[in-house]
Design a protein around this motif. Structure first.
Motif, PDB file in Angstrom:
ATOM      1  N   HIS A  51       0.853  -1.270   0.067  1.00 16.84           N
ATOM      2  CA  HIS A  51       0.099  -0.073  -0.049  1.00 16.84           C
ATOM      3  C   HIS A  51       0.763   1.167  -0.058  1.00 16.84           C
ATOM      4  O   HIS A  51       0.478   2.400  -0.139  1.00 16.84           O
ATOM      5  CB  HIS A  51      -0.829  -0.186   1.294  1.00 16.84           C
ATOM      6  N   VAL A  57      -4.790  -8.188  -5.987  1.00 17.03           N
ATOM      7  CA  VAL A  57      -6.015  -7.299  -5.712  1.00 17.03           C
ATOM      8  C   VAL A  57      -6.882  -7.724  -4.374  1.00 17.03           C
ATOM      9  O   VAL A  57      -6.968  -7.081  -3.304  1.00 17.03           O
ATOM     10  CB  VAL A  57      -6.843  -6.943  -6.805  1.00 17.03           C
ATOM     11  N   ARG A 114      -6.111  -6.429  -0.647  1.00 15.26           N
ATOM     12  CA  ARG A 114      -7.177  -5.313  -0.612  1.00 15.26           C
ATOM     13  C   ARG A 114      -6.651  -4.042  -1.374  1.00 15.26           C
ATOM     14  O   ARG A 114      -6.790  -3.012  -0.725  1.00 15.26           O
ATOM     15  CB  ARG A 114      -7.593  -5.150   0.556  1.00 15.26           C
ATOM     16  N   LEU A 115      -5.590  -4.108  -2.474  1.00 15.45           N
ATOM     17  CA  LEU A 115      -5.350  -3.076  -3.259  1.00 15.45           C
ATOM     18  C   LEU A 115      -6.249  -2.704  -4.169  1.00 15.45           C
ATOM     19  O   LEU A 115      -7.378  -3.535  -4.779  1.00 15.45           O
ATOM     20  CB  LEU A 115      -4.094  -3.681  -4.193  1.00 15.45           C
ATOM     21  N   PRO A 116      -6.251  -1.340  -4.387  1.00 18.98           N
ATOM     22  CA  PRO A 116      -7.259  -0.624  -5.350  1.00 18.98           C
ATOM     23  C   PRO A 116      -7.078  -1.245  -6.809  1.00 18.98           C
ATOM     24  O   PRO A 116      -5.833  -1.270  -7.226  1.00 18.98           O
ATOM     25  CB  PRO A 116      -7.086   0.717  -5.201  1.00 18.98           C
ATOM     26  N   LEU A 155      -0.688   3.955  -3.133  1.00 18.38           N
ATOM     27  CA  LEU A 155      -2.071   3.059  -3.137  1.00 18.38           C
ATOM     28  C   LEU A 155      -2.835   3.416  -1.942  1.00 18.38           C
ATOM     29  O   LEU A 155      -4.083   3.528  -2.206  1.00 18.38           O
ATOM     30  CB  LEU A 155      -1.642   1.662  -3.506  1.00 18.38           C
ATOM     31  N   GLY A 194      -5.405   6.372  -1.900  1.00 23.84           N
ATOM     32  CA  GLY A 194      -6.664   6.288  -2.536  1.00 23.84           C
ATOM     33  C   GLY A 194      -6.267   6.959  -4.155  1.00 23.84           C
ATOM     34  O   GLY A 194      -5.192   7.654  -4.328  1.00 23.84           O
TER      35      GLY A 194
END
Length: 377
Positions: free
Chosen positions: A141, A158, A162-164, A374, A377
């Motif tokens: 992140h 992803v 929990r990556l965008p 990341l 946001g």
């Protein structure tokens, strides 16, 4: 307060610093070097640094001699300080696998220089434990973008961390095609064998990689034991070498050590063999395909994006020596010229650096314009 970095003029290409773990010639390092050289060929400013030395780095290899090492250890304070200083002259750092992720997260904290992390292997394998998974997720992140070598690997990154989704891109593994030319004819193949000290005649299979537990050279030797008319050329070194040199089939295996340039071995061989328990998209298979070699490989990670079963070679389940031997025998007895030509055509279409570098340059420009990690946001 964040450190100031030199301002990039609008419309100019970003200055790139490629970071590798050490000077060895392995998958992540090879991709970084090839991309670095391609960017410079295109007129884009690019530099390459290694975090630390490694005893297995081939001292005579041009790539090893040309690689600047930052410090004594991958996360040593002097190494991180040198990385921070080197990053001041770049607009973007590209962290190629393994220890480069924590190194960039630590060294670049508080600076304005973003970094992109290149995920090489299978995240399900190298973050199997919950602690490692949480730690790796927190570090990911911190990156401005993450790249995966295949769509399946991207989906895992992803979901697992929990990556965008917009910040994780698929950019295939790639090699410069002109570095791995196929053998021109039988005379060229014999000359390549002679140069490596290999027998001029008979079936020869190439195995390349670190002789470490996860690469499973023992499986290759078990399969060789079932194929009395085949020889194996092993390029690489590692902790299991001395033990595996005593394998019953080792009398027909040639341990070449780490090669400064593997291209002659591809020209010398009739097929390439990969026996790993875990992989991402192995560069060895791309190199062999560009050299026109069919492959027999364990169906792990995203190997299937390079080896097309029945078309460019064969895929087998991991940890199955009889199936491996059967598949290898079938490929060697079949139309190797057709399989090799199909392998080369597939690699040129999907893994040629000239094509893949375009995607990298687009990502570099986008990240430098956006600039934030990341996690923000």
């Amino acid at each position: 307060m964040p450190e100031a970095t030199p301002v990039r003029t609008a419309g100019t290409r970003p200055r790139i610093l490629h970071l590798i773990t050490d000077p060895r010639r392995r998958g992540a390092q090879s991709l970084a070097r090839d991309l670095h050289h391609e960017l410079r060929r295109r007129g884009q400013a690019s530099a390459l640094r290694a975090l630390a030395p490694h005893p297995d780095a081939h001292p005579d290899a041009p790539d090893t001699r040309a690689t600047t090492v930052l410090g004594p250890g991958r996360l040593h304070p002097r190494t991180l300080s040198a990385l921070r200083a080197a990053a001041r002259t770049a607009d973007l750092v590209v962290a190629h696998g393994s220890s480069t992720l924590p190194a960039c997260a630590l060294a670049l904290a508080g600076t304005r220089t973003p970094f992109v992390y290149v995920s090489i292997g299978d995240p399900r394998h190298w973050t199997a434990g919950p602690v490692r998974r949480l730690r790796t997720g927190a570090l990911l992140h911190r990156a401005a973008a993450v790249t995966a070598l295949a769509d399946g690997a991207r989906d895992v990154l992803v979901e697992r961390f929990r990556l965008p989704a917009a910040g994780v891109r698929t950019i295939p593994n790639a090699r410069a095609a002109d570095r791995y030319p196929p053998a021109r004819d039988e005379a060229d193949r014999r000359a390549a064998r002679q140069g490596l000290g290999l027998p001029p005649d008979g079936l020869l299979v190439a195995w390349l990689g670190a002789i470490a537990p996860e690469k499973r050279l023992d499986l290759a030797l078990d399969a060789l034991d079932r194929l009395p008319d085949v020889r194996l050329a092993v390029a690489g070194d590692g902790p299991q070498r001395s033990a595996l040199e005593r394998h019953p089939a080792a009398a027909r295996a040639h341990f070449l050590g780490t090669l400064a340039d593997p291209a002659p071995l591809y020209r010398a061989a009739d097929a390439v063999l990969l026996t790993s328990d875990s992989e991402g998209v192995p560069g060895v298979l791309i190199e062999a395909a560009l050299a026109g070699l069919p492959a027999v490989a364990t169906d792990v990670g995203w190997v299937g994006s390079v080896v097309q079963d029945g078309t460019t070679g064969a895929l087998v389940a991991p940890d199955d020596p009889p199936a491996l031997a059967e598949a290898l025998a079938k490929v060697l007895a079949g139309d190797r010229t057709r399989l090799g030509a199909a392998a080369r055509a597939h690699a040129l279409a999907h893994c040629d650096l000239d094509v893949v570098a375009d995607a990298w340059q687009r990502l570099f420009t986008e990240v430098c314009e956006r600039g934030r990690p990341l996690g923000r946001g």
